[in-house]
Design a protein around this motif. Structure first.
Motif, PDB file in Angstrom:
ATOM      1  N   LEU A 559       2.460   0.932 -12.274  1.00 53.26           N
ATOM      2  CA  LEU A 559       1.624   1.249 -11.108  1.00 53.26           C
ATOM      3  C   LEU A 559       2.466   1.236  -9.840  1.00 53.26           C
ATOM      4  N   CYS A 602      -1.606  10.735 -13.754  1.00 49.38           N
ATOM      5  CA  CYS A 602      -2.500  11.003 -12.629  1.00 49.38           C
ATOM      6  C   CYS A 602      -2.161  12.344 -12.010  1.00 49.38           C
ATOM      7  N   LEU A 675      -6.339  -0.045  -8.302  1.00 46.57           N
ATOM      8  CA  LEU A 675      -5.655   1.069  -7.627  1.00 46.57           C
ATOM      9  C   LEU A 675      -5.548   0.797  -6.133  1.00 46.57           C
TER      10      LEU A 675
END
Lengths: 801, 339
Positions: A559, A602, A675
Motif C-alpha cells: 500500500l 487499482c 486506504l
C-alpha cells in the motif's frame, strides 16, 4: 592509512613510477583507494618577492602589488591583508591551473592590470583552511617553483587496508612490502639518544596491575621541553597523512605513530599525582578524556592511572587532567602494548575510535615498544629542546615470544595450484622479514614470525603470503574436476518461479520492499488489539523507527508503494511482491519465516488508449488472476467464502480462499478507512496468499484429457433467480446433473434492473455438450438439458426465462 | 450471315468491355447469348442456308458463342478483381495508430539478475540452497571464524534481534548450514536477502547477495579463478578482463577480491571505477580450515573455495543504474523498464 612517496623513500629504495607503485600495492593486497600527486601541474606557482604593496585606487579592500618573478616584474591585484613589501610569496603565474580547475588569466580588476595571483595554502591544496596568502621563508630562491623550493612535491597514497594487515598501519610497514616487491632492503630508523641528569628509575615508577591486558609498558622522562609549534616539515608531513599539527611534543608522538605504527602518549609529568604510573582497571568511575568528554568507565576498562586515579584511557585516548599544555616542561612519554580485545571492548563500548585504538585493536608490535619510545624521545629532544633523563622504564611482566610455524611446500602447491620449490617458498617468505629455516623434511620450512605480523598464526596464513608475494596473477586458471552432486532444489523452488512468471504474465510488476517496517503499520491496516500479527520480531538497533520491526504481512508495504507511485501520478497499478514474512514463535530462537505472495491492483483496467476500455478494475480482475494462479498450480476445487474477518478488507467485496480446509489466503477490496490511512483516494484490490500453503496444495500435471473428434453442441438458458443465489450454487447444481455429456458450463451474463423483478436477477448459462465417442443427437442433448433445467428449478427455485 | 456473325462478335466484344459492373455484364450476356438474345435471333436464320453453308456457319456460330462466353468470363474476373481492390481501398486504416495493449508485467531487476546468475552457475554444476534471513550468531559469525570481539565484525555493521540472533549480514551462513547437512563434494550457490546497518547513497540497509561454494578433493585456487572467470565473462562478455588480488575475509584464506574491467569506460578510467579501470565484483577465497573445523570437514582431505557478490551492484553495472535507492523505491516507471 596514508603514506607518501617521499616518506617511503626514507626507508626503501625503489625504481617505480607512482602509477606502477600504486598498481603493485593494490595487487599485493594493499589497495590504493586514491593516489594524489601533490604539486603536480603547479610548476607555474613560483617563489616571488613583493617589491611594493600599494592601496588599489578604486577599491578599499584590494592592494596592487609589484612583484619580482626573478625573470622580470609583474603587477598583481590582491585581496589579502597579511602581505608586506619584501615578503616572499607564492605567485601563480598566468596560465597556471590551480586545484579545482581554476585557470589564472591576465585580467583587469577594478581597472588595474593583474598578471597572476598570490596564493594561499588552501588555494594550493596544502591546507583545508588558510587565513591570508602564504608567506614563504626568506631563504628561498626567487623564480623557483614553490613546491620544489619547499620540498613539497610528493605523492599521497590512500590505502584501504583489510583488518588483518595491522603491520601496514605505518610507513615502515608499507615500506617493508615495497622492499619485498622490488627485492630491496628496508632501513628502519634507530635513534641515538643523549641522556643526561638523574636516572628515570629514581624519578618515577611504573606498576602494571593487569598484565593480561597490558603485558608491557615503557616510559621515558624528558625535562625542560619548550612547547611550541612544530617545524614546517613536520607540519606538512602530518598534514599529508591527514593529521593536524597540535604542538611539537604531541606532533612527535603522532609522527612516530605514523612512521613506526606504534601509538605513544605524552603526559605532563608535573600533573601526575604521586609522580608515578599505575596500569589498572579503576572500576566504575567517571573520567574526562582530552576531548573534554566525560567518560563512564566500567569494571573491565583498562586505564593508565597516577597515584590517585585515571590519567588516560589505555590505548584509546589521554586525559584532560594530564595533557600537554603550553606551559608544560616535563614530559613523561609512554610506549606500551595492550591486548587487542581489551582496547576493542573499551573503544567500542564508549564509541571512541582513535588512530591509537585502531592500531592496538588490530595488533601493534610489542617489540616496537622501546624502539618507538627512543625515536620519539630523540625527536622531542631535538624539536623541543628537551633533556632526556637517563634510562628507560620497561615493565614487561608477560613476555610475548615470536611464533614458530611449519609450512609444507606440497600443501602450499596443492592449495594454490602452483609448482613452487621449497627454496622459492623460502625466498618469498623471507622477503617480508620472516625468519625462515629449512626443516629436517625437505618439503617443510620452519618459519619464525616476528611480532609485527600477528595475523600469521597458521600454516594457511603463510600459504596466503606465498600466493600474495608470488602474485595471484601467476596462479594458472583451471577448472575443477569431478561433477556436481546434484543436490535437490529446496522444496517448492519451482513453484515459486512459476508463481512469479504467472504474475508477470498477468501484467503485474514485481516490487521489493524492505523487510522491516514501522510498528504502526498494524494500526494503519486496522488490526485489532489482540491480532497476533501485531507481535513483531523487533530489531534492537534499527536505523530509524520506519525500519524497526520485521513485517508480518506484505500488504502494508505494498500500500505504501502504491501510494508513493500514485503521488507521482502513476495511477494504474498492478504490483506484486513475493517475499517472506516473519512471525515470532514462542520458545524458539528464530522466528518463523513464511513466503507470502501479495498483490495490489487499482486504476484503469487497460492503459489509456483510443481503442482501450476506460473501465476501472474491480474485484473480478483480481479474482481472475488468483484463479489462474490456482490453475497453473493445478489446485482444483478451491472455495471462496465471503467471511474473511480481515479488518483491512471491505466486508462485502472480499473472501477467503480455502482448499481442503487449508486457508490459502485472502483477497478483496481494501477497506476505505485503510486506504484513507495511506492517502489513496480510489479503490484498491489486494490479495495476500501463503506460498508455503500453495506449494503444499500444488499438484503436477497428472495426465491429460483426451480431445474429442466429435462436434460440440451448446444450449444457452437464462434463469430468473433470487438475487441471493450465488454463482457457486449454480455451478454446483449444474455439476449435480452428473452427465458425462456436459463438457463445460459458463455463466455468460448476470443481469438485474429494468425488466427484472425486485430481488431477482437473470443469470444466463451456456452449457456445452460433447461426447468422445459419437456425434450427439438433438434428442440426447435435450434429455440432459431438460434435466438440468428441472434441477435448477427445483433446487434453486429458478424460472427459465 | 457470316458477316453478321462477325459484326455480332465485334459489337458483343465492345458491350462486354464497356460493362462496368457485374450486373451490367449479366445484362449484356442475356442480350447477346440469352434465349431472346441476338445470337439466338441470328441462328433462327440458319434454316435459310444451303446444305453446304450450314455446317460452316454452324461452326462459326459456335466459335462466336465460345468467344463471347470467354470474353464475358474474362471481363467478369476483371470486374471481380476490381471490386475487391475497391473494397480493400475503402477499408484502409491508419496503421500508425497504437495497438490495443495489456499492461505488461515485469520481474524486479534483483530477481532477474539472481535468475540469470543462478542459471550460469547451474550450467557449471551448482545447485541452489537457501537459509533463513534471521539467523543465529553462530551461523552468521562464529562458525565463519568471526568470534565475538573479532575486528572483522566491524566490516559488517549488524542489526540485532537479540544477543545471539541477527539479521544475516551475508549469505555465508547458508554455507555452514549446507555443509553441516551434506558431505563433500558440494557445489552450491545461495542467493538471498541480507541486512547491514548502513544507509547512504551507496548503502542500503537491506540488499541481496549470491553466495557460492565448492568443496571436493584437490580443489585449488586455480579452480577458483577458473570458475569465477567463467562466470564474469559469461555474464558481462568474453572480452571483459578479470583480475584477482589479495584481500581479507575471516572465512577464507587465501582471500581474493575479484575485479573486472570497468564496463562503463572499458578500462580507460572513469568516475564509476574511480579512474582505476577496474570494478570490484566478487569477494572470494579458499575456505578457511577453521570453517571446515566448525562443520566437521577434514581439511587434510578436502579443500574448497567460496565466493559472494552483491546483486544490486551487478544490476547497477549491467543496467547502468547509478542510484541504489531506485531498487527499493519501486517506482513503476523504473520497474516497467525491466518488462
Amino acid at each position: 592509512m596514508v603514506v607518501t612517496w617521499n616518506w617511503l623513500k626514507e626507508f626503501v629504495e625503489f625504481d617505480l613510477t607512482p602509477e606502477e607503485l600504486s598498481h603493485r600495492l593494490t595487487m599485493a593486497g594493499l589497495e590504493v583507494d586514491v593516489m594524489e600527486k601533490l604539486g603536480a601541474g603547479l610548476d607555474g606557482v613560483i617563489v616571488a618577492r613583493l617589491l611594493d604593496v600599494t592601496q588599489h585606487p578604486d577599491a578599499d579592500r584590494l592592494t596592487v602589488c609589484r612583484v619580482d618573478t626573478g625573470a622580470g616584474e609583474v603587477q598583481v591585484v590582491c585581496g589579502a591583508t597579511n602581505h608586506r613589501s619584501g615578503d616572499l610569496i607564492a605567485l601563480a603565474t598566468v596560465g597556471t591551473i590551480l586545484p579545482g580547475d581554476f585557470k589564472i588569466k591576465e585580467s583587469k580588476i577594478r581597472g588595474q592590470l593583474s598578471q597572476g595571483m598570490l596564493c594561499s595554502e588552501k588555494e594550493l591544496g596544502l591546507a583545508d583552511e588558510s587565513a591570508g596568502i602564504m608567506i614563504l621563508p626568506t631563504d628561498l630562491q626567487v623564480g623557483q617553483p614553490v613546491f620544489k623550493a619547499l620540498g613539497l612535491t610528493d605523492v599521497r597514497f590512500e590505502l584501504g587496508l583489510t583488518p588483518n594487515r595491522a603491520d601496514c598501519l605505518s610507513v615502515v610497514g608499507v615500506a617493508r612490502e615495497v622492499a619485498a616487491m622490488v627485492a630491496g632492503t628496508l632501513h628502519v630508523p634507530h635513534a641515538t639518544l643523549q641522556e643526561t641528569g638523574a636516572n628515570i628509575q629514581t624519578e618515577t615508577s611504573v606498576e602494571i596491575l593487569d598484565a593480561d591486558k597490558c603485558p608491557r609498558y615503557a616510559a621515558r622522562l624528558i625535562r625542560k621541553v619548550k612547547i611550541g609549534p612544530s617545524p614546517q616539515w613536520l607540519v606538512r608531513r602530518l598534514e599529508a597523512v591527514g593529521l593536524r599539527s597540535i604542538n611539537n611534543v604531541v606532533d612527535v608522538t603522532n609522527y612516530v605513530m605514523m612512521e613506526l605504527g606504534h601509538p605513544l602518549h605524552a603526559f605532563d609529568f608535573s600533573l601526575l599525582r604521586g609522580g608515578k604510573i599505575v596500569v589498572r582497571c579503576p572500576g566504575d568511575s567517571a573520567f574526562t578524556t582530552l576531548d573534554s568528554q566525560v567518560r563512564k568507565l566500567t569494571t573491565n576498562d583498562l586505564a593508565i592511572c597516577d597515584g590517585e586515579g585515571p590519567v588516560a584511557l589505555a590505548g584509546v585516548m589521554g586525559g584532560e587532567n594530564s595533557e600537554i599544555r603550553p606551559e608544560t616542561t616535563d614530559v613523561l612519554l609512554e610506549s606500551a602494548w595492550f591486548e587487542p580485545y581489551a582496547i576493542r571492548r573499551t573503544s567500542k563500548r564508549l564509541g571512541i575510535h582513535t588512530d591509537s585504538s585502531h592500531r592496538f585493536e588490530r595488533g601493534a608490535d610489542i617489540n616496537m615498544v622501546p624502539v618507538a619510545l627512543d625515536r620519539a624521545a630523540a625527536l622531542i629532544a631535538l624539536l623541543a629542546d628537551g633533556v632526556i633523563s637517563k634510562g628507560m622504564i620497561d615493565a614487561y611482566p608477560r613476555k610475548i615470544e615470536n611464533r614458530s610455524l611449519i609450512i609444507s611446500t606440497k600443501r602450499t602447491n596443492a592449495i594454490l595450484g602452483l609448482a613452487l620449490s621449497t627454496a622459492e617458498v623460502s625466498r618469498l617468505l623471507s622477503s617480508i622479514g620472516l625468519d625462515v629455516k629449512h626443516a629436517a623434511d625437505a618439503d617443510q620450512l620452519v618459519v619464525g614470525v616476528p611480532t609485527f605480523r600477528p595475523d600469521l598464526e597458521r600454516e594457511i596464513d603463510l600459504i596466503e603470503e606465498v600466493a600474495r608475494l608470488n602474485g595471484y596473477d601467476l596462479i594458472p586458471v583451471t577448472m575443477p574436476s569431478g561433477c556436481s552432486t546434484g543436490h535437490p532444489e529446496p522444496a517448492g523452488q519451482g513453484t515459486v518461479r512459476r508463481l512469479r512468471d504467472l504474475m508477470v504474465a498477468e501484467g503485474f510488476a514485481e516490487v521489493v520492499n524492505y523487510s522491516f517496517v514501522h510498528p504502526d503499520v498494524s494500526d494503519r491496516i486496522l488490526l485489532t488489539a489482540d491480532d497476533e500479527r501485531r507481535i513483531h520480531t523487533v530489531v534492537r538497533n534499527p536505523l530509524t523507527e520506519d525500519q524497526s520491526v520485521m513485517r508480518t504481512l506484505l500488504l502494508p508495504s505494498l500500500l505504501e508503494t502504491a501510494a508513493r507511485n500514485i503521488a507521482y501520478r502513476s495511477n494504474d497499478l498492478s504490483l506484486f511482491e513475493l517475499r517472506p514474512v516473519f512471525r515470532p514463535v514462542h520458545g524458539t530462537e528464530l522466528p518463523e519465516e513464511t513466503l507470502h505472495l501479495a498483490a495490489v491492483l487499482c486504476g484503469r483496467r487497460a492503459p489509456l488508449g483510443w481503442c482501450q476500455t476506460e473501465e476501472p478494475v474491480d474485484f473480478y480482475d483480481l479474482k481472475g488472476a488468483v484463479e489462474q494462479l490456482l490453475e497453473v498450480l493445478h489446485i482444483e476445487g478451491a472455495s471462496w467464502s465471503n467471511a474473511t474477518g480481515e479488518p483491512y478488507l471491505h466486508a462485502g467485496k472480499s473472501c477467503t480462499l480455502m482448499h481442503r480446509n487449508r486457508c490459502l489466503g485472502v483477497l478483496g477490496e481494501v477497506h476505505p478507512k485503510v486506504l484513507a490511512n495511506y492517502d489513496i483516494a480510489y479503490p484498491v484490490f489486494m490479495f495476500e496468499l501463503n506460498v508455503a500453503s500453495l506449494i503444499q496444495e500444488a499438484n503436477a500435471i497428472s495426465g491429460i484429457q483426451p480431445i474429442s473428434r466429435f462436434p460440440d453442441v451448446y444450449r444457452d438458458s437464462a434463469f430468473l433467480l433470487d438475487s441471493s443465489v450465488s454463482a457457486a450454487t449454480i455451478t454446483e447444481t449444474i455439476a449435480g446433473v452428473r452427465s458425462n455429456l456436459i463438457e463445460s458450463s459458463v455463466i455468460f451474463d448476470v443481469y438485474s434492473g429494468k425488466g427484472i423483478p425486485e430481488g431477482k436477477k437473470s443469470v444466463a448459462v451456456r452449457v456445452r455438450y460433447r461426447s468422445t465417442e459419437r456425434t450427439l443427437t438433438d434428442e440426447e442433448i435435450s434429455k440432459v438439458h431438460d434435466r438440468l433445467v428441472r434441477s435448477m428449478e427445483s433446487r434453486l427455485k429458478a424460472c427459465l426465462r | 450471315m457470316k458477316q453478321r456473325l462477325e459484326q455480332l462478335l465485334e459489337s458483343g466484344r465492345q458491350s462486354v468491355m464497356q460493362a462496368q459492373s457485374d450486373a451490367v455484364l449479366q445484362e449484356v450476356r442475356v442480350q447477346l447469348l440469352g434465349r431472346k438474345g441476338e445470337l439466338t435471333a441470328l441462328m433462327k436464320g440458319m434454316g435459310a442456308l444451303s446444305a453446304e453453308e450450314r455446317p460452316v456457319i454452324g461452326a462459326l456460330v459456335n466459335t462466336v458463342k465460345d468467344s463471347l462466353e470467354s470474353l464475358i468470363a474474362e471481363r467478369s474476373a476483371v470486374l471481380r478483381e476490381e471490386e475487391i481492390a475497391r473494397r480493400i481501398e475503402g477499408e484502409r486504416i491508419d496503421v500508425t495508430l497504437p495497438g490495443r495493449r495489456r499492461q505488461l508485467g515485469s520481474l524486479h531487476p534483483i530477481t532477474q539478475v539472481t535468475q540469470d546468475v543462478s542459471a550460469i552457475f547451474a550450467s557449471l554444476g551448482f545447485g541452489v540452497a537457501e537459509g533463513p534471513e534471521i539467523e543465529k550468531d553462530f551461523y552468521n559469525f562464529e562458525a565463519l571464524n568471526m568470534p565475538k570481539d573479532h575486528p572483522a565484525r566491524d566490516m559488517q555493521d549488524t542489526f540485532y534481534i537479540s544477543e545471539d540472533v541477527v539479521l544475516r549480514t551475508h549469505t555465508s551462513p547458508v554455507q555452514i548450514r549446507t555443509m553441516l547437512k551434506h558431505q563433500p563434494p558440494v557445489r552450491v550457490i545461495a542467493p538471498g536477502t541480507v541486512y547491514r546497518r548502513d544507509s547512504d547513497i551507496t548503502h542500503s540497509p537491506m540488499f541481496h547477495q549470491i553466495e557460492g561454494f565448492l568443496v571436493d578433493h584437490n580443489v585449488t585456487f586455480g579452480d577458483l579463478k577458473g570458475i569465477l572467470t567463467a562466470f564474469v565473462t559469461r555474464y558481462f562478455g568474453a572480452e571483459i578482463g578479470v583480475r584477482f588480488r589479495p584481500s581479507f575475509f575471516p572465512f577464507t584464506e587465501p582471500s581474493a577480491e575479484v575485479d573486472m574491467q570497468c564496463v562503463i569506460c572499458s578500462g580507460k578510467g572513469c568516475r564509476v571505477c574511480k579512474d582505476s579501470g577496474w570494478l570490484e565484483i566478487l569477494g572470494s577465497g579458499m575456505i578457511d580450515p577453521e570453517v571446515f573445523k566448525s562443520v566437521g570437514y577434514d581439511s587434510d582431505i578436502y579443500s574448497g573455495f567460496a565466493f559472494g557478490m552483491g546483486v544490486e551492484r551487478i544490476a547497477m553495472l549491467k543496467y547502468g543504474v547509478s542510484d541504489l535507492r531506485l531498487f527499493f523505491g519501486n517506482d513503476v516507471r523504473f520497474l516497467q523498464q525491466f518488462a
